[in-house]
Design a protein around this motif. Structure first.
Motif, PDB file in Angstrom:
ATOM      1  N   ALA A   1      39.282 -28.081 -22.018  1.00 30.92           N
ATOM      2  CA  ALA A   1      39.085 -29.536 -22.151  1.00 30.92           C
ATOM      3  C   ALA A   1      38.763 -29.939 -23.591  1.00 30.92           C
ATOM      4  O   ALA A   1      39.258 -30.948 -24.097  1.00 30.92           O
ATOM      5  N   LEU A   2      37.950 -29.134 -24.275  1.00 34.83           N
ATOM      6  CA  LEU A   2      37.573 -29.476 -25.655  1.00 34.83           C
ATOM      7  C   LEU A   2      38.798 -29.465 -26.563  1.00 34.83           C
ATOM      8  O   LEU A   2      39.022 -30.386 -27.353  1.00 34.83           O
TER       9      LEU A   2
ATOM     10  N   PHE B   1      40.655 -32.494 -28.593  1.00 31.57           N
ATOM     11  CA  PHE B   1      41.006 -32.472 -30.019  1.00 31.57           C
ATOM     12  C   PHE B   1      42.518 -32.642 -30.214  1.00 31.57           C
ATOM     13  O   PHE B   1      42.961 -33.239 -31.195  1.00 31.57           O
ATOM     14  N   ALA B   2      43.299 -32.101 -29.281  1.00 29.09           N
ATOM     15  CA  ALA B   2      44.750 -32.263 -29.404  1.00 29.09           C
ATOM     16  C   ALA B   2      45.097 -33.749 -29.414  1.00 29.09           C
ATOM     17  O   ALA B   2      46.031 -34.185 -30.087  1.00 29.09           O
ATOM     18  N   ARG B   3      44.306 -34.523 -28.660  1.00 27.65           N
ATOM     19  CA  ARG B   3      44.574 -35.961 -28.584  1.00 27.65           C
ATOM     20  C   ARG B   3      44.091 -36.692 -29.842  1.00 27.65           C
ATOM     21  O   ARG B   3      44.748 -37.596 -30.336  1.00 27.65           O
TER      22      ARG B   3
ATOM     23  N   VAL C   1      33.643 -33.412 -21.717  1.00 27.19           N
ATOM     24  CA  VAL C   1      34.492 -32.321 -22.205  1.00 27.19           C
ATOM     25  C   VAL C   1      33.873 -30.963 -21.836  1.00 27.19           C
ATOM     26  O   VAL C   1      34.567 -29.964 -21.682  1.00 27.19           O
ATOM     27  N   PHE C   2      32.530 -30.957 -21.701  1.00 31.96           N
ATOM     28  CA  PHE C   2      31.806 -29.728 -21.319  1.00 31.96           C
ATOM     29  C   PHE C   2      31.394 -29.788 -19.840  1.00 31.96           C
ATOM     30  O   PHE C   2      30.472 -29.089 -19.446  1.00 31.96           O
ATOM     31  N   THR C   3      32.035 -30.667 -19.070  1.00 31.78           N
ATOM     32  CA  THR C   3      31.645 -30.968 -17.683  1.00 31.78           C
ATOM     33  C   THR C   3      30.166 -31.327 -17.548  1.00 31.78           C
ATOM     34  O   THR C   3      29.540 -31.096 -16.524  1.00 31.78           O
TER      35      THR C   3
END
Ligand SMILES: Cc1ncc(COP(=O)(O)O)c(C=O)c1O
Length: 373
Positions: free
Chosen positions: A7-8, A12-14, A340-342
């Motif tokens: 998720a992290l 960042f990809a976004r 992002v870290f749930t």
């Protein structure tokens, strides 16, 4: 192998190269190529000019392994294996050590690959929940309680992503003892090592604590050279190193030749680099101390003890995901919501390793005045 999305990294990809300013990056401001080359002595400068771009030695350039070994007390260069970033090291270690019969203990929140690669390898994974109300401190009794007869791996991260937590020496020694008594292997992700705010709080490197313990390091954080993609594993367990080397044949085979040489040059000047990194962190921290003091009740944080990131909380009814999304659209400043870290506690990761952090923080503050009052 069935890997969950990271998720992290998807976040960042976004945003990483779209947002104007990253107020959540975990690396230290990257050095320019010319700055690194200006640190080279004559011999290394000649090596650089004459470097041929063939394959490199699979375990890593000997001169690089020697420099890396110099970061440890009981590690020699043969006990270092170079990887393409800490990420590859984590991937290889979990895959080599764990299978469906095995159990691993990982913290939560965490840099998720520490847990997710283990899950994908089929291992049973227990997560030890860290809590803001406990200062994000790791409780050794929770680790002890999570042990199973088949626990093969206890994976720590000191200093910790995303909280900036750093165990005290007594806790760390307790964890080393638990690993030794139980027969589990201790692995410590030390990518933020050397960024302890008080140098006296620096813990012994994992690999120095026991013959089978493992340290994971990287050039990305304290050394400000994430673009090199040079990481490593250090351990005195030669059998493990041999298995890791065989695994690496299926991932990258060897590291990039220019990156290895640049890492050698940088590590030879490590005192200078670390001083630069700590200078950035400390001046940004002073601004954050002031900010969290003035915004108490709206923004809270447990002050980190090391690294370049902290896990703050939006202590208002406002939802941090919406706050973050609105802010990046309006101001171009990116924070990283805890989802992002749930994490479900309205936390967000804030990074203070970048030189534009003062400007980014001012923009956050202006946005907060406008939207939170
Ligand atoms: C705790 C931790 N381990 C490993 C990594 C991976 O480092 P790299 O991307 O340089 O391979 C990171 C990166 O953020 C991290 O925070």
């Amino acid at each position: 192998m069935n890997l969950e999305d990271f998720a992290l990294e998807r976040f960042f990809a976004r945003w990483e190269f779209k947002a104007e300013m990253l107020l959540c990056a975990s690396d230290i401001e990257g050095l320019a190529m010319r700055e690194v080359l200006s640190m080279a002595d004559e011999a290394d400068r000649r090596r650089w000019d004459e470097l041929t771009l063939g394959y490199t030695e699979s375990p890593g350039l000997p001169a690089l392994r020697e420099q890396i070994a110099g970061l440890y007390e009981h590690i020699c260069s043969d006990e270092v294996l170079v990887f393409s970033g800490a990420q590859e090291a984590i991937f290889a270690l979990n895959n080599v050590l764990l299978g469906p019969e095995d159990h691993a203990i990982v913290l939560k929140p965490a840099y998720e690959s520490l847990a997710q690669v283990a899950v994908a390898a089929g291992a049973q994974v227990s997560r030890i929940q860290l809590r803001e109300s406990e200062g994000w401190r790791l409780d050794t009794s929770a680790v002890r309680a999570a042990l199973r007869p088949n626990t093969r791996l206890i994976f720590l991260n000191e200093p910790h992503n995303p909280t900036g937590g750093l165990s005290d020496r007594q806790t760390f020694d307790g964890l080393v003892a638990i690993a030794a008594e139980s027969g589990a292997r201790l692995a410590v992700d030390e990518v933020y090592r050397f960024l302890e705010f008080e140098p006296a709080n620096r813990l012994p490197a994992g690999a120095d604590t026991a013959p089978n313990a493992v340290s994971i390091g990287v050039m990305s954080k304290a050394f400000g050279l994430a673009g090199l993609r040079i990481g490593w594993i250090a351990t005195r367990d030669r059998q493990l190193l041999a298995r890791l080397a065989a695994f690496k044949d299926y991932t990258t085979i060897c590291a990039s030749a220019p990156a290895e040489l640049l890492a050698v040059i940088a590590l030879k000047s490590r005192a200078r680099l670390l001083e630069r990194s700590r200078g950035i962190v400390h001046s940004n921290l002073a601004l954050l101390d002031d900010f969290f003091g003035r915004w108490s009740g709206t923004f809270e944080w447990v002050r980190p003890r090391g690294g370049s990131i902290g896990f703050a909380r939006l202590a208002r009814a406002a939802d941090v995901d919406r706050f973050a999304e609105g802010m990046v659209h309006d101001t171009g400043v990116l924070i990283m919501p805890g989802s992002v870290f749930t994490d479900t506690g309205n936390h967000f990761r804030i990074g203070f390793g970048r030189t534009n952090m003062p400007e980014a923080l001012t923009k956050l503050e202006t946005y907060a005045v406008r939207t939170l009052g």
